[in-house]
Scaffold this motif. Sequence first.
Motif, short mmCIF file in Angstrom:
data_model
loop_
_atom_site.label_atom_id
_atom_site.label_comp_id
_atom_site.label_asym_id
_atom_site.label_seq_id
_atom_site.Cartn_x
_atom_site.Cartn_y
_atom_site.Cartn_z
N GLU A 1 0.89 -1.16 0.00
CA GLU A 1 0.00 0.00 0.00
C GLU A 1 0.92 1.20 0.00
O GLU A 1 1.75 1.36 0.90
CB GLU A 1 -0.90 0.03 1.24
N LEU A 2 0.81 2.04 -1.04
CA LEU A 2 1.74 3.15 -1.20
C LEU A 2 1.00 4.49 -1.23
O LEU A 2 -0.10 4.57 -1.78
CB LEU A 2 2.56 2.98 -2.48
N PRO A 3 1.60 5.54 -0.69
CA PRO A 3 0.96 6.86 -0.66
C PRO A 3 1.17 7.61 -1.97
O PRO A 3 2.28 8.03 -2.28
CB PRO A 3 1.69 7.56 0.49
N MET A 4 0.14 7.74 -2.75
CA MET A 4 0.22 8.44 -4.04
C MET A 4 -0.23 9.89 -3.86
O MET A 4 -1.04 10.20 -2.99
CB MET A 4 -0.68 7.75 -5.06
N VAL A 5 0.30 10.77 -4.70
CA VAL A 5 -0.10 12.17 -4.73
C VAL A 5 -0.42 12.57 -6.16
O VAL A 5 -0.08 11.85 -7.10
CB VAL A 5 1.01 13.10 -4.15
N ASP A 6 -1.10 13.70 -6.31
CA ASP A 6 -1.48 14.21 -7.64
C ASP A 6 -2.19 13.13 -8.45
O ASP A 6 -1.87 12.89 -9.61
CB ASP A 6 -0.26 14.73 -8.40
#
Length: 133
Positions: A33-38
């Motif tokens: 589970e990875l923190p994505m942005v934009d």
Amino acid sequence: MSPIITQDLPGGQLSANYKYIFVDTLSSQVLAELPMVDVSYTKNLNEAGTFNGSLPITSATAANDIYEVTLPGKTSLYVLRNGECVWGGIVSTRSYNIREKILDITADDFISYLDRRFLWKTYSLDKACKIST
């Protein structure tokens, strides 16, 4: 940690919690589970939807095997909003910006898989289907 996006939601909720789950496409095993942005994603009626997002490479994200976890064609991505899956597809491309330490990831809806399947041999049933009368 997943970003929290503030927006009006049904039921009086004021924010939505988004999670981005990367899984092995063949085995459905959760990889990370990875923190994505934009992030932006589309769901279309008559064609495959798309996903675009960026993954900041920090000490926390670098602890995962980012190369394997985001491998195009081998990895699928699910977008969960408040615990409910709202989008899913296959990672199609990724590019690393070394200056900003950001990995840009694109994915296409699962239906896009059919666009990549080609029949390499044409089979004929003429000889096999002769019926003797």
